[in-house]
Scaffold this motif. Structure first.
Motif, PDB file in Angstrom:
ATOM      1  N   LEU A  92       0.794  -1.084   0.139  1.00  0.00           N
ATOM      2  CA  LEU A  92       0.038  -0.058  -0.078  1.00  0.00           C
ATOM      3  C   LEU A  92       0.861   1.277  -0.050  1.00  0.00           C
ATOM      4  O   LEU A  92       0.497   1.968  -0.562  1.00  0.00           O
ATOM      5  N   LEU A  93       1.946   1.203   0.754  1.00  0.00           N
ATOM      6  CA  LEU A  93       2.896   2.463   0.784  1.00  0.00           C
ATOM      7  C   LEU A  93       3.635   2.587  -0.658  1.00  0.00           C
ATOM      8  O   LEU A  93       3.835   3.627  -1.002  1.00  0.00           O
ATOM      9  N   ALA A  94       3.904   1.456  -1.331  1.00  0.00           N
ATOM     10  CA  ALA A  94       4.322   1.608  -2.700  1.00  0.00           C
ATOM     11  C   ALA A  94       3.444   2.103  -3.336  1.00  0.00           C
ATOM     12  O   ALA A  94       3.650   2.731  -4.554  1.00  0.00           O
ATOM     13  N   TYR A  95       2.090   1.736  -3.420  1.00  0.00           N
ATOM     14  CA  TYR A  95       1.014   2.345  -4.162  1.00  0.00           C
ATOM     15  C   TYR A  95       0.953   3.818  -3.990  1.00  0.00           C
ATOM     16  O   TYR A  95       0.858   4.419  -5.024  1.00  0.00           O
ATOM     17  N   VAL A  96       1.112   4.336  -2.761  1.00  0.00           N
ATOM     18  CA  VAL A  96       1.025   5.573  -2.569  1.00  0.00           C
ATOM     19  C   VAL A  96       2.071   6.302  -3.299  1.00  0.00           C
ATOM     20  O   VAL A  96       1.936   7.337  -3.771  1.00  0.00           O
ATOM     21  N   ARG A  97       3.307   5.929  -3.188  1.00  0.00           N
ATOM     22  CA  ARG A  97       4.551   6.398  -3.696  1.00  0.00           C
ATOM     23  C   ARG A  97       4.143   6.544  -5.281  1.00  0.00           C
ATOM     24  O   ARG A  97       4.592   7.459  -5.782  1.00  0.00           O
ATOM     25  N   ARG A  98       3.694   5.352  -5.846  1.00  0.00           N
ATOM     26  CA  ARG A  98       3.608   5.345  -7.408  1.00  0.00           C
ATOM     27  C   ARG A  98       2.581   6.301  -7.645  1.00  0.00           C
ATOM     28  O   ARG A  98       2.889   7.148  -8.858  1.00  0.00           O
ATOM     29  N   LYS A  99       1.592   6.730  -6.967  1.00  0.00           N
ATOM     30  CA  LYS A  99       0.471   7.475  -7.316  1.00  0.00           C
ATOM     31  C   LYS A  99       0.990   9.027  -6.950  1.00  0.00           C
ATOM     32  O   LYS A  99       0.563   9.957  -7.943  1.00  0.00           O
ATOM     33  N   LEU A 100       1.854   9.251  -6.035  1.00  0.00           N
ATOM     34  CA  LEU A 100       2.486  10.480  -5.909  1.00  0.00           C
ATOM     35  C   LEU A 100       3.438  10.784  -7.117  1.00  0.00           C
ATOM     36  O   LEU A 100       3.509  11.850  -7.484  1.00  0.00           O
ATOM     37  N   HIS A 101       4.140   9.994  -7.508  1.00  0.00           N
ATOM     38  CA  HIS A 101       5.220  10.341  -8.494  1.00  0.00           C
ATOM     39  C   HIS A 101       4.405  10.169  -9.661  1.00  0.00           C
ATOM     40  O   HIS A 101       4.791  11.093 -10.676  1.00  0.00           O
ATOM     41  N   LEU A 102       3.290   9.783 -10.108  1.00  0.00           N
ATOM     42  CA  LEU A 102       2.412   9.924 -11.292  1.00  0.00           C
ATOM     43  C   LEU A 102       2.166  11.293 -11.362  1.00  0.00           C
ATOM     44  O   LEU A 102       2.175  12.110 -12.459  1.00  0.00           O
ATOM     45  N   ALA A 103       1.500  11.744 -10.017  1.00  0.00           N
ATOM     46  CA  ALA A 103       1.076  13.100 -10.138  1.00  0.00           C
ATOM     47  C   ALA A 103       2.215  14.172 -10.253  1.00  0.00           C
ATOM     48  O   ALA A 103       1.978  15.218 -10.893  1.00  0.00           O
TER      49      ALA A 103
END
Length: 201
Positions: A87-98
């Motif tokens: 889940l934390l990796a998902y948060v980072r991926r979403k943040l990096h995408l933005a």
């Protein structure tokens, strides 16, 4: 049609789409014009119309390419991985995408704010199915006591909201933080810290 002419046409379409992304992300759909897109692309309006019959055609093609990109971080969630780490990796991926695609984030947000007239089918179809599938994974992790209990759908919504905020409200974030601060570096630390606390059992 020769290979050269095919390549030229592909390049020209990509040039128009890049200009459209810039104009739509700044002006929104209603404020954008074909003249503005043509100018940004360095083309005449008749030349642009050879490739796209309307600004809506440019907009729809941009949106069609965007949804897959936007869903990729959730697709990468591994059901067999460590729940908190995943889940934390998902948060980072979403943040990096933005961070890496702020114009695309604003384009998507603008479409949603308009009632998603060009994406309603995708939202209630592909997006909903993907979110439902991953909500089951999150619920299983919660039932097993690996992460704190919450409504899985709303947990996903909160990840979307916090990560995309930094792209969609970039001007506000930078104005409040002031000069000399890096919103994205701070966001990675603070957003991950927030979800680490929220998800801790």
């Amino acid at each position: 049609m020769t290979d050269d002419s095919t390549r030229i046409q592909k390049n020209r379409r990509a040039q128009i789409l890049e200009a459209g992304l810039e104009v739509f992300s700044v002006e929104g759909f209603r404020g954008a014009t074909l003249d503005g897109i043509a100018q940004d692309a360095g083309l005449s309006k008749p030349n642009l119309l050879y490739y796209f019959p309307s600004k809506e055609a440019v907009y729809v093609e941009l949106l069609a390419g965007l949804l897959d990109t936007w869903l990729d971080p959730l697709r990468a969630l591994d059901p067999s991985g460590d729940p908190l780490a995943e889940l934390l990796a998902y948060v980072r991926r979403k943040l990096h995408l933005a961070r890496d695609y702020p114009r695309e984030s604003r384009l998507f947000a603008g479409e949603i704010l308009r009632g998603a007239p060009h994406m309603e089918g995708h939202l209630s179809g592909d997006l909903r199915r993907l979110v439902d599938e991953h909500a089951v994974i999150l619920a299983d992790w919660m039932d097993a006591g690996h992460i704190a209990r919450a409504d899985p759908h709303h947990l996903i919504f909160s990840i979307w909201a916090l990560t995309q905020h930094y792209a969609d409200f970039d001007v506000q974030v930078r104005a409040v933080l002031g000069e000399g601060r890096d919103p994205w570096a701070e966001a990675e630390r603070e957003v991950e810290g927030h979800f680490r606390r929220v998800l801790r059992v």
